[in-house]
Design an enzyme around this catalytic site. Structure first.
Site, PDB file in Angstrom:
ATOM      1  CD  GLU A  44       5.927   7.640   3.928  1.00 17.39           C
ATOM      2  OE1 GLU A  44       6.108   8.407   3.264  1.00 17.39           O
ATOM      3  OE2 GLU A  44       4.480   8.089   4.272  1.00 17.39           O
TER       4      GLU A  44
ATOM      5  CB  CYS B 120      12.573   5.280  -0.383  1.00 18.76           C
ATOM      6  SG  CYS B 120      12.042   5.455   2.049  1.00 18.76           S
TER       7      CYS B 120
HETATM    8  P1  NAP Z   1       6.708  -2.272  -4.811  1.00 22.04           P
HETATM    9  O1  NAP Z   1       7.072  -3.478  -5.572  1.00 22.04           O
HETATM   10  O2  NAP Z   1       5.648  -1.564  -5.117  1.00 22.04           O
HETATM   11  O3  NAP Z   1       6.288  -3.699  -3.426  1.00 22.04           O
HETATM   12  C1  NAP Z   1       6.699  -2.731  -2.589  1.00 22.04           C
HETATM   13  C2  NAP Z   1       4.943  -3.584  -1.588  1.00 22.04           C
HETATM   14  O4  NAP Z   1       3.929  -3.839  -2.875  1.00 22.04           O
HETATM   15  C3  NAP Z   1       5.448  -5.041  -1.561  1.00 22.04           C
HETATM   16  O5  NAP Z   1       5.487  -5.578  -0.373  1.00 22.04           O
HETATM   17  C4  NAP Z   1       4.710  -6.317  -2.637  1.00 22.04           C
HETATM   18  O6  NAP Z   1       5.040  -7.601  -2.509  1.00 22.04           O
HETATM   19  C5  NAP Z   1       3.541  -4.730  -2.823  1.00 22.04           C
HETATM   20  N1  NAP Z   1       2.232  -5.318  -3.631  1.00 22.04           N
HETATM   21  C6  NAP Z   1       2.998  -5.043  -4.885  1.00 22.04           C
HETATM   22  N2  NAP Z   1       1.979  -4.910  -6.191  1.00 22.04           N
HETATM   23  C7  NAP Z   1       1.030  -5.314  -5.434  1.00 22.04           C
HETATM   24  C8  NAP Z   1      -0.211  -4.950  -5.406  1.00 22.04           C
HETATM   25  N3  NAP Z   1      -0.734  -5.483  -6.537  1.00 22.04           N
HETATM   26  N4  NAP Z   1      -1.550  -5.254  -4.577  1.00 22.04           N
HETATM   27  C9  NAP Z   1      -0.870  -5.042  -3.254  1.00 22.04           C
HETATM   28  N5  NAP Z   1       0.490  -4.963  -3.017  1.00 22.04           N
HETATM   29  C10 NAP Z   1       1.789  -4.341  -3.796  1.00 22.04           C
HETATM   30  O7  NAP Z   1       8.113  -2.144  -4.174  1.00 22.04           O
HETATM   31  P2  NAP Z   1       9.481  -2.628  -3.893  1.00 22.04           P
HETATM   32  O8  NAP Z   1      10.451  -2.650  -5.018  1.00 22.04           O
HETATM   33  O9  NAP Z   1       9.649  -3.774  -2.966  1.00 22.04           O
HETATM   34  O10 NAP Z   1      10.017  -1.309  -2.881  1.00 22.04           O
HETATM   35  C11 NAP Z   1      11.107  -0.233  -4.410  1.00 22.04           C
HETATM   36  C12 NAP Z   1      10.695   1.113  -4.099  1.00 22.04           C
HETATM   37  O11 NAP Z   1      10.167   0.836  -2.792  1.00 22.04           O
HETATM   38  C13 NAP Z   1      11.777   1.830  -4.439  1.00 22.04           C
HETATM   39  O12 NAP Z   1      10.578   2.525  -5.752  1.00 22.04           O
HETATM   40  C14 NAP Z   1      11.359   2.767  -3.269  1.00 22.04           C
HETATM   41  O13 NAP Z   1      11.553   4.143  -3.613  1.00 22.04           O
HETATM   42  C15 NAP Z   1      10.071   2.709  -3.340  1.00 22.04           C
HETATM   43  N6  NAP Z   1       9.572   2.738  -1.366  1.00 22.04           N
HETATM   44  C16 NAP Z   1      10.508   4.002  -0.940  1.00 22.04           C
HETATM   45  C17 NAP Z   1      10.077   4.191   0.550  1.00 22.04           C
HETATM   46  C18 NAP Z   1       9.176   5.551   1.217  1.00 22.04           C
HETATM   47  O14 NAP Z   1       8.946   5.575   2.103  1.00 22.04           O
HETATM   48  N7  NAP Z   1       8.964   5.881   1.020  1.00 22.04           N
HETATM   49  C19 NAP Z   1      10.368   3.375   1.641  1.00 22.04           C
HETATM   50  C20 NAP Z   1      11.012   2.190   1.408  1.00 22.04           C
HETATM   51  C21 NAP Z   1      11.285   2.168  -0.657  1.00 22.04           C
HETATM   52  P3  NAP Z   1       5.754  -8.181  -3.310  1.00 22.04           P
HETATM   53  O15 NAP Z   1       7.232  -7.739  -2.827  1.00 22.04           O
HETATM   54  O16 NAP Z   1       4.726  -9.330  -2.275  1.00 22.04           O
HETATM   55  O17 NAP Z   1       5.447  -8.126  -4.163  1.00 22.04           O
END
Ligand code: NAP
Length: 685
Positions: free
Chosen positions: A260, A299
């Site tokens: 997602e 999101c």
């Molecule tokens: P993110 O930086 O991609 O992080 C999301 C999750 O992935 C966090 O738990 C992060 O952990 C983890 N993560 C990061 N790098 C990783 C890796 N190499 N391996 C495994 N896990 C890893 O996103 P965010 O900044 O938290 O969230 C914002 C984004 O999420 C926005 O772009 C939004 O559109 C999207 N979003 C989508 C939805 C949906 O349902 N489609 C819902 C909410 C948000 P750490 O925090 O420990 O780095």
């Protein structure tokens, strides 16, 4: 000098452990003070996966779907009592009370919804049948059936920072129902809320040991520990999703990945809407709500407002007027409508995104550099006021850049096809809205949008009030699919029982009818029936067996029967009452009995009338009339126990009976399932 805050703990193989070292600081989004620290260094990831596989998985899979649903319901009730702590912690994330309720109450509501779906739509068993039996041979000794079973793996759930409670629970519920143990990995930024949630879950003792573990901090090498029966459900940015989908565990190791990701959702104002229509206000309200709830860090938020060119000025003015009333500041202050972004880093990212958008759009409301605040310090908190942009013709960035904050861009269209094409330029979205009161337009636009969207809200004066109560554009609902194609990640979560089935393995089983009955626990056409001389209506649930049967005596259906049924019911359709017209009917060639007469006569043939364990008939399923019954044909019925489902919370259960009504030539004239409620013991205990 103040002490560093405590390092958050992970829940690892049955005990709480903090990662090694001082950890990375997590700052209050409003005050900039340290709330907690986070580190996953030294956490034994292999032990977590082993514990899930060897302790959690077997314990959950030993339960039926109904038993798992019962635990989810108990958990939801328990968490209802833990809400205040979660609300209080949410303030540190910048969330207002309303934002926190969306997260916390939304998450608990999702548990309740899955508890109910699990009990109603899944069997009280550990196997789910998919579709009907397939006959694979002429003689009927070789049949096929698709089934779903639980995988002996682990569900790793990686969540985004914006909904630390809902995000964890909406993934946990379907995975748990599917018999999978969960390892939840919340986003570090708000992991202190997720930690408190998981503590409440573990302290309740409701879920079996090993069915939920928590990893606070970086995921490290967790994916390296996974294999073919495991899955990763990721929510977050497209960038991280790209890293995960290229991981060797996914590419070569058979790990299932659901994504997602980010999404440039749109809302389209229909060309039928004038300045005097209530739909204009609904459109404007929708855009403003999505910009300001959770400070736009959703999101599903509306990033692109697509409006007819002649309405652009009116729409921009109306949105700006509403935004002017939005107070920004300390989310604990009762006058504040919009709180802070999750972190200063997040605010920087949004400012950069706005800068990128400005290459093809002008700011028509708001200022990325400053905002008037209530009870808050602009230097320390991650505040950003709402920003509305208006795109120029041919703008590229609004379809490409996701400002994950209180930002939206107005785009204009001249034709309906152009509006659909603009929506599609988001390259796949979680949700889109169409605001219109025109049915033909709604169909045209929805068919154009659907291939690009996971969910579409069609809003007009008729559904607006209740749609708003249900959360409107931005709220994923547990019973509806959440996820979207293309850029949105291609994942599909929620959607009621669908989300449970996604976690299960579907297999096609080929066998003889008797063995198919033994495998599925459901009576299969062609397999043995058991007639021990006791009418099955005299047996309680404890005594009934799959395959117990009764074959009735035959009964002649006379012309008088048909006339009396027509008189009694008023169903005087010509095929039952007019011999000349009935003779001309190409299917009947003469008077035929009403189908419902045949079914009613069958009930008279199979019931055992005296009081007994059968308490009620609550319906029929799959009723088909196969051969017409003519005057003086005779009918008889075979009734066989097909499925027995005790209810966990009642003294009775459901019994599904296979019913076949045949004529004097042994041709089936009607087939259906009879649904009854039967006492667990008789006389009642
Ligand atoms: P993110 O930086 O991609 O992080 C999301 C999750 O992935 C966090 O738990 C992060 O952990 C983890 N993560 C990061 N790098 C990783 C890796 N190499 N391996 C495994 N896990 C890893 O996103 P965010 O900044 O938290 O969230 C914002 C984004 O999420 C926005 O772009 C939004 O559109 C999207 N979003 C989508 C939805 C949906 O349902 N489609 C819902 C909410 C948000 P750490 O925090 O420990 O780095």
């Amino acid at each position: 000098m103040s002490q560093p805050a405590r390092v958050l703990q992970s829940y690892v193989a049955g005990s709480w452990q903090a990662g090694d070292g001082e950890g990375d600081p997590l700052l209050d989004a409003v005050t900039g003070d340290e709330v907690a620290r986070v580190s996953s260094r030294g956490i034994d990831l292999r032990a977590m996966v082993d514990h899930a596989r060897t302790t959690g998985g077997p314990a959950v899979r030993a339960l039926t779907f109904h038993e798992r649903a019962g635990l989810l319901k108990a958990l939801a009730k328990h968490l209802d009592g833990a809400k205040d702590e979660l609300y209080a912690l949410s303030l540190h994330t910048g969330a207002t009370r309303r934002d926190a309720m969306i997260d916390v109450d939304g998450g608990i509501g999702t548990l309740f919804s899955y508890a109910s779906k699990g009990a109603r739509e899944l069997p009280n068993d550990t196997i789910v049948l998919d579709g009907d039996l397939e006959r694979l041979s002429r003689g009927g000794t070789f049949v096929g059936q698709h089934v779903y079973t639980s995988r002996p793996g682990v569900a790793v759930q990686v969540n985004a920072f914006n909904f630390p409670v809902w995000g964890l629970l909406e993934k946990l519920a379907p995975a748990f129902l599917a018999g999978l143990p969960t390892i939840a990995k919340p986003a570090s930024q708000t992991a202190y809320v997720a930690e408190a949630l998981v503590r409440a879950v573990i302290d309740s003792g409701i879920l079996p040991a090993g069915s939920l573990q928590l990893l606070c901090g970086s995921a490290g090498s967790l994916l390296d520990e996974l294999g073919e029966q495991d899955s990763v459900a990721f929510t977050g940015s497209a960038h991280t999703a790209g890293l995960l989908s290229g991981h060797r565990a996914v590419v070569h190791g058979g790990v299932r990945l659901g994504v997602e990701a980010d999404s440039l959702n749109c809302s389209i104002l229909g060309p039928d809407v004038t300045a005097d229509d209530p739909e204009l206000d609904l459109f404007v309200k929708g855009v403003v709500t999505e910009m300001t709830v959770k400070a736009g860090q959703k999101c599903t938020a509306i990033r692109r407002a697509i409006v007819p060119a002649p309405m652009a000025e009116t729409v921009v003015d109306a949105i700006a007027a509403r935004l002017a009333k939005v107070t920004v500041g300390n989310p604990a202050h009762e006058d504040v409508r919009m709180g802070a972004l999750a972190s200063l880093g997040q605010r920087d990212d949004v400012r950069k995104a706005v800068e990128a958008l400005r290459s093809s759009a002008e700011i028509v409301y708001g200022d990325p550099a400053s905002v008037e605040l209530v009870d808050a310090d602009a230097e320390r908190g991650a505040f950003l006021g709402p920003i509305l942009l208006r795109a120029s013709a041919g703008a590229v960035e609004p379809h490409d850049v996701e400002p994950f904050g209180p930002v939206s861009t107005v785009l204009t269209y001249d034709t309906v096809d152009e509006a659909i094409a603009l929506a599609a330029r988001g390259r796949g979205s979680l949700v889109g809205s169409l605001v219109t009161h025109d049915g033909d337009l709604a169909r045209r636009v929805v068919l154009g949008l659907a291939p690009w969207h996971g969910r579409i809200l069609v809003l007009d004066r008729d559904d607006a009030a209740e749609a708003a109560q249900a959360g409107g554009h931005g709220s994923p609902l547990p019973v509806l699919v959440h996820g979207g194609p293309g850029r949105a990640g291609g994942g599909e979560e929620l959607g009621g029982a669908r989300a449970v089935l996604h976690h299960l393995q579907r297999s096609a089983i080929q066998a003889s009818p008797d063995l198919m009955t033994a495998i599925t626990g459901r009576w299969t056409t062609g397999s043995q029936r058991r007639d021990d001389g006791v009418h099955p209506f005299r047996k309680s649930l404890a005594e009934l067996r799959i395959g117990d049967t009764i074959t009735s005596a035959a009964r002649v259906v006379t012309g008088a029967d048909i006339e009396r049924f027509a008189d009694l019911t008023g169903d005087t359709f010509y095929a039952h009452t007019d011999p000349v017209a009935a003779a001309a009917n190409p299917l009947f060639g003469g008077i035929v009995a009403h189908g419902y007469l045949v079914v009613s006569l069958a009930a008279g043939l199979f019931v055992d009338p005296d009081p007994g364990p059968v308490l009620a008939n609550f319906g029929v399923d799959r009723l088909r009339f196969l051969t017409p019954v003519k005057v003086d044909d005779s009918v008889r019925v075979a009734l066989t126990v097909k499925e027995i489902t005790p209810r966990a919370t009642a003294d009775y259960g459901e019994v599904r009976w296979d019913a076949v009504v045949s004529n004097q030539d042994d041709q089936p004239v009607a087939t259906y399932d009879v649904l009854t409620l039967v006492a667990k013991t008789w006389p009642p205990a």
